[in-house]
Design a protein around this motif. Structure first.
Motif, PDB file in Angstrom:
ATOM      1  N   LYS A 142       7.486  15.884   5.438  1.00 50.08           N
ATOM      2  CA  LYS A 142       8.239  14.569   6.158  1.00 50.08           C
ATOM      3  C   LYS A 142       9.541  15.323   6.272  1.00 50.08           C
ATOM      4  N   ILE A 143      10.068  15.071   4.779  1.00 48.47           N
ATOM      5  CA  ILE A 143      11.560  14.609   4.377  1.00 48.47           C
ATOM      6  C   ILE A 143      12.618  15.941   4.811  1.00 48.47           C
ATOM      7  N   HIS A 144      11.847  17.286   4.576  1.00 45.94           N
ATOM      8  CA  HIS A 144      12.581  18.304   4.641  1.00 45.94           C
ATOM      9  C   HIS A 144      12.513  18.961   6.252  1.00 45.94           C
ATOM     10  N   VAL A 145      11.919  19.476   6.952  1.00 49.44           N
ATOM     11  CA  VAL A 145      10.672  19.537   7.909  1.00 49.44           C
ATOM     12  C   VAL A 145      11.482  18.765   9.205  1.00 49.44           C
ATOM     13  N   GLY A 146      10.829  17.531   8.455  1.00 48.66           N
ATOM     14  CA  GLY A 146      10.599  16.378  10.086  1.00 48.66           C
ATOM     15  C   GLY A 146       9.919  16.099  10.921  1.00 48.66           C
ATOM     16  N   SER A 147       8.613  16.641  10.411  1.00 45.43           N
ATOM     17  CA  SER A 147       7.309  16.527  11.631  1.00 45.43           C
ATOM     18  C   SER A 147       6.350  16.333  10.372  1.00 45.43           C
ATOM     19  N   SER A 148       5.527  15.512  11.162  1.00 50.11           N
ATOM     20  CA  SER A 148       4.072  14.652  10.347  1.00 50.11           C
ATOM     21  C   SER A 148       2.897  16.118  10.234  1.00 50.11           C
ATOM     22  N   CYS A 149       2.079  16.076   8.852  1.00 55.75           N
ATOM     23  CA  CYS A 149       0.879  17.236   8.688  1.00 55.75           C
ATOM     24  C   CYS A 149      -0.566  16.108   8.458  1.00 55.75           C
ATOM     25  N   THR A 150      -1.506  16.783   7.800  1.00 50.87           N
ATOM     26  CA  THR A 150      -2.145  16.140   6.990  1.00 50.87           C
ATOM     27  C   THR A 150      -2.465  17.286   6.003  1.00 50.87           C
ATOM     28  N   VAL A 151      -2.278  17.217   4.957  1.00 50.06           N
ATOM     29  CA  VAL A 151      -2.596  18.291   3.509  1.00 50.06           C
ATOM     30  C   VAL A 151      -4.068  18.041   3.558  1.00 50.06           C
ATOM     31  N   ASP A 152      -4.740  19.406   2.894  1.00 50.94           N
ATOM     32  CA  ASP A 152      -6.049  19.152   1.908  1.00 50.94           C
ATOM     33  C   ASP A 152      -5.813  20.174   0.916  1.00 50.94           C
ATOM     34  N   VAL A 153      -6.182  19.213   0.063  1.00 53.44           N
ATOM     35  CA  VAL A 153      -5.971  19.944  -1.126  1.00 53.44           C
ATOM     36  C   VAL A 153      -7.580  21.167  -1.416  1.00 53.44           C
ATOM     37  N   VAL A 154      -7.699  21.981  -1.673  1.00 52.50           N
ATOM     38  CA  VAL A 154      -9.104  22.659  -1.694  1.00 52.50           C
ATOM     39  C   VAL A 154      -8.652  23.378  -3.350  1.00 52.50           C
ATOM     40  N   ASP A 155     -10.088  23.395  -3.495  1.00 50.14           N
ATOM     41  CA  ASP A 155     -10.450  24.140  -4.883  1.00 50.14           C
ATOM     42  C   ASP A 155      -9.930  25.616  -5.752  1.00 50.14           C
ATOM     43  N   PRO A 156      -9.471  26.040  -6.560  1.00 52.41           N
ATOM     44  CA  PRO A 156      -9.016  27.333  -6.481  1.00 52.41           C
ATOM     45  C   PRO A 156      -9.954  28.057  -5.953  1.00 52.41           C
ATOM     46  N   GLY A 157      -9.180  29.574  -5.469  1.00 53.29           N
ATOM     47  CA  GLY A 157     -10.160  30.960  -5.085  1.00 53.29           C
ATOM     48  C   GLY A 157     -10.707  30.285  -3.788  1.00 53.29           C
ATOM     49  N   SER A 158     -10.573  29.436  -3.119  1.00 55.96           N
ATOM     50  CA  SER A 158     -11.824  28.753  -1.942  1.00 55.96           C
ATOM     51  C   SER A 158     -11.040  29.414  -0.230  1.00 55.96           C
ATOM     52  N   LEU A 159      -9.635  29.944  -0.629  1.00 61.03           N
ATOM     53  CA  LEU A 159      -8.938  30.479   0.935  1.00 61.03           C
ATOM     54  C   LEU A 159      -8.715  32.014   0.440  1.00 61.03           C
ATOM     55  N   GLU A 160      -9.023  32.442   2.052  1.00 63.22           N
ATOM     56  CA  GLU A 160      -8.365  33.951   1.591  1.00 63.22           C
ATOM     57  C   GLU A 160      -7.464  34.734   0.844  1.00 63.22           C
ATOM     58  N   ARG A 161      -7.598  35.484   0.370  1.00 69.21           N
ATOM     59  CA  ARG A 161      -7.036  36.567  -0.617  1.00 69.21           C
ATOM     60  C   ARG A 161      -6.105  36.992   0.257  1.00 69.21           C
ATOM     61  N   SER A 162      -4.754  38.121   0.221  1.00 67.24           N
ATOM     62  CA  SER A 162      -4.068  39.245   1.013  1.00 67.24           C
ATOM     63  C   SER A 162      -4.705  39.938   0.436  1.00 67.24           C
ATOM     64  N   ASN A 163      -5.192  41.461   1.172  1.00 65.41           N
ATOM     65  CA  ASN A 163      -5.918  42.789   0.657  1.00 65.41           C
ATOM     66  C   ASN A 163      -4.279  43.414   0.837  1.00 65.41           C
ATOM     67  N   GLY A 164      -3.270  42.821   1.732  1.00 71.81           N
ATOM     68  CA  GLY A 164      -2.052  43.441   2.224  1.00 71.81           C
ATOM     69  C   GLY A 164      -1.116  42.422   3.196  1.00 71.81           C
ATOM     70  N   LYS A 165      -0.862  42.566   4.217  1.00 70.18           N
ATOM     71  CA  LYS A 165      -0.203  41.202   4.271  1.00 70.18           C
ATOM     72  C   LYS A 165      -1.121  40.143   5.297  1.00 70.18           C
ATOM     73  N   LEU A 166      -0.848  38.658   4.960  1.00 69.33           N
ATOM     74  CA  LEU A 166      -1.409  38.169   4.441  1.00 69.33           C
ATOM     75  C   LEU A 166      -1.337  36.934   5.870  1.00 69.33           C
ATOM     76  N   ARG A 167      -2.570  36.923   6.701  1.00 66.99           N
ATOM     77  CA  ARG A 167      -2.407  35.572   7.567  1.00 66.99           C
ATOM     78  C   ARG A 167      -2.190  34.496   7.647  1.00 66.99           C
ATOM     79  N   ARG A 168      -1.122  33.787   7.865  1.00 67.60           N
ATOM     80  CA  ARG A 168      -0.770  32.249   7.173  1.00 67.60           C
ATOM     81  C   ARG A 168      -1.318  30.908   8.150  1.00 67.60           C
ATOM     82  N   ILE A 169      -1.612  31.234   9.564  1.00 68.54           N
ATOM     83  CA  ILE A 169      -1.355  30.780  10.169  1.00 68.54           C
ATOM     84  C   ILE A 169      -3.120  31.318  11.438  1.00 68.54           C
ATOM     85  N   TYR A 170      -3.269  29.126  11.283  1.00 75.67           N
ATOM     86  CA  TYR A 170      -4.332  30.152  12.121  1.00 75.67           C
ATOM     87  C   TYR A 170      -4.752  28.584  13.277  1.00 75.67           C
TER      88      TYR A 170
END
Length: 442
Positions: A408-436
């Motif tokens: 909010k301070i540095h970008v200027g927009s509100s968002c929701t943050v969901d902190v998840v367990d280690p290893g639960s998100l997709e890993r890169s095998n090359g170029k990683l997709r960040r935006i869904y």
């Protein structure tokens, strides 16, 4: 910098073009640029048509600043000329063809003559040498092979430098680790997120990522931050440098970073003329130091000369340091087509990475989800990010609040943050997709 790193940067024999004065380099650029625009006009129907429609002729290019009179080339131009309409030489002179994946439309096809391939290998070799890699070193190449330019481009450059190449390609992370352990390479070539995947997988196997033989990493094909560099260098006890390129311009090796300065990639201006244009008004060519969209014109390519190609990469041009005559690119802050406009605020994934990695409880593994809840007109951004292994649930909640506040301070927009367990998100095998993008389709 260690004594070993200093030694690695002082025993290299440079190409003559690397040591030219700026005046000598610009004289060479003008000569090559005049040849290239005439060559493209005479041999590529698209360029003849675009130049004529714009009312400009190759003879109008009398000084370097005249390049701004010429029309841009876009990815859409290459798609419209699919497959071989952009080639300036007959088919029998094309030694190799590469192409994009075509996942967002018709593939863009690029070709190379034998001379193009030799030039490409030479420039990648320059980048590797500048990043600390030396002849005789073993190089583990984890860029993807195939139609993607990364794997074969990096491979040819390492061979041209005199290295022993281990062509593992991307993926097969367990095998990557085995070969690093057994073959003991000195350097690794990969995307930054895939190197992070390898390091995390090592740690899970009980292998200290800092204990391997690796000393240097040359990383590219996606934007990454200084915070990511620090994460990888500390985790793996390496020196990590950037390498830049894109298929339409050549492939990896258009620019590279020096290990002794690590202050941005030097563009090989004896082969490419860079410009920065205003990201919102492409008719404005900006001066050095001003941020905008990076544009490249090739100066020596035979099979596919490219005139004022709009990369969509956002950067700025800076004076050269390790190679004083060759200007540097500021670190890529994002791509115009990766930009999220959230409630009127422009946001890039690299901004989230930069902020998150300053919070000790959070890892570099994150995804951005865009949604529009039913009945609402405003988009919602959710940042899903993994906590570090040692962080408790309470620590995760505090880190989520901190990240939310800092965005909010540095970008200027509100968002929701969901902190998840280690290893639960997709890993890169090359170029990683960040935006869904989860928003309902119109």
């Amino acid at each position: 910098m260690t004594q070993e790193t200093v030694a690695a940067t002082t025993d290299a024999v440079l190409d003559r073009e690397e040591t030219m004065s700026r005046d000598e380099l610009e004289a060479l650029q003008l000569s090559r640029l005049q040849h290239t625009v005439a060559y493209a006009y005479d041999r590529v129907p698209l360029y003849k048509r675009k130049f004529d429609e714009t009312g400009v002729h190759p003879t109008d290019l009398r000084e370097l600043s005249d390049l701004g009179k010429f029309p841009f080339t876009t990815k859409e131009d290459l798609r419209l000329e699919y497959p071989f309409g952009m080639f300036a030489v007959p088919q029998h002179e094309v030694a190799r063809i590469h192409a994009s994946s075509g996942t967002t439309g018709r593939a863009t096809v690029v070709g190379y003559t034998k001379k193009d391939l030799a030039d490409w290998a030479k420039l990648v070799a320059r980048c590797l040498r500048m990043a600390g890699v030396r002849p005789g070193m073993k190089v583990h190449n984890a860029y993807g092979y195939g139609l993607f330019t990364g794997g074969m481009g990096a491979h040819a450059g390492a061979e041209a430098l005199g290295c022993t190449v281990i062509p593992i390609s991307g993926g097969q992370t367990e095998r990557q680790i085995t070969l690093i352990q057994d073959f003991k390479p000195d350097a690794i070539l990969a995307t930054p997120t895939y190197l992070l995947t390898i390091a995390d997988a090592m740690a899970k196997q009980g292998i200290d990522p800092a204990s391997t033989s690796l000393k240097y990493a040359v990383l590219g094909a996606e934007p990454w931050t200084e915070e990511m560099r620090h994460e990888l260098e500390v985790m793996m006890n390496i020196k990590a440098c950037d390498i830049y390129g894109l298929s339409e311009v050549m492939g990896p090796g258009v620019a590279g970073e020096a290990v002794e300065t690590q202050d941005g990639s030097h563009i090989w201006e004896d082969h490419f003329r860079p410009e920065i244009i205003d990201a919102f008004d492409s008719s404005i060519v900006l001066g050095d130091g001003e941020p905008g969209e990076l544009v490249f014109t090739s100066l020596t390519k035979e099979a596919l000369p490219i005139i004022r190609y709009r990369t969509k990469d956002l950067s700025r041009l800076l004076p050269g340091t390790a190679r004083p005559a060759h200007r540097r690119m500021g670190r890529i802050t994002g791509r115009s087509d990766d930009m999220i406009i959230l409630r009127g605020v422009n946001l890039f994934p690299s901004q989230i990475e930069e902020i998150a990695l300053r919070i000790p409880e959070l890892s570099p593994h994150f995804q951005l989800e865009l949604s529009r809840p039913e009945g609402q007109r405003m988009d919602q951004l959710t940042v899903k990010i993994e906590r570090r292994e040692s962080v408790t649930v309470e620590g995760s909640a505090a880190a989520a609040r901190t990240l939310q506040q800092q965005i909010k301070i540095h970008v200027g927009s509100s968002c929701t943050v969901d902190v998840v367990d280690p290893g639960s998100l997709e890993r890169s095998n090359g170029k990683l997709r960040r935006i869904y993008d989860m928003r309902p389709k119109a």
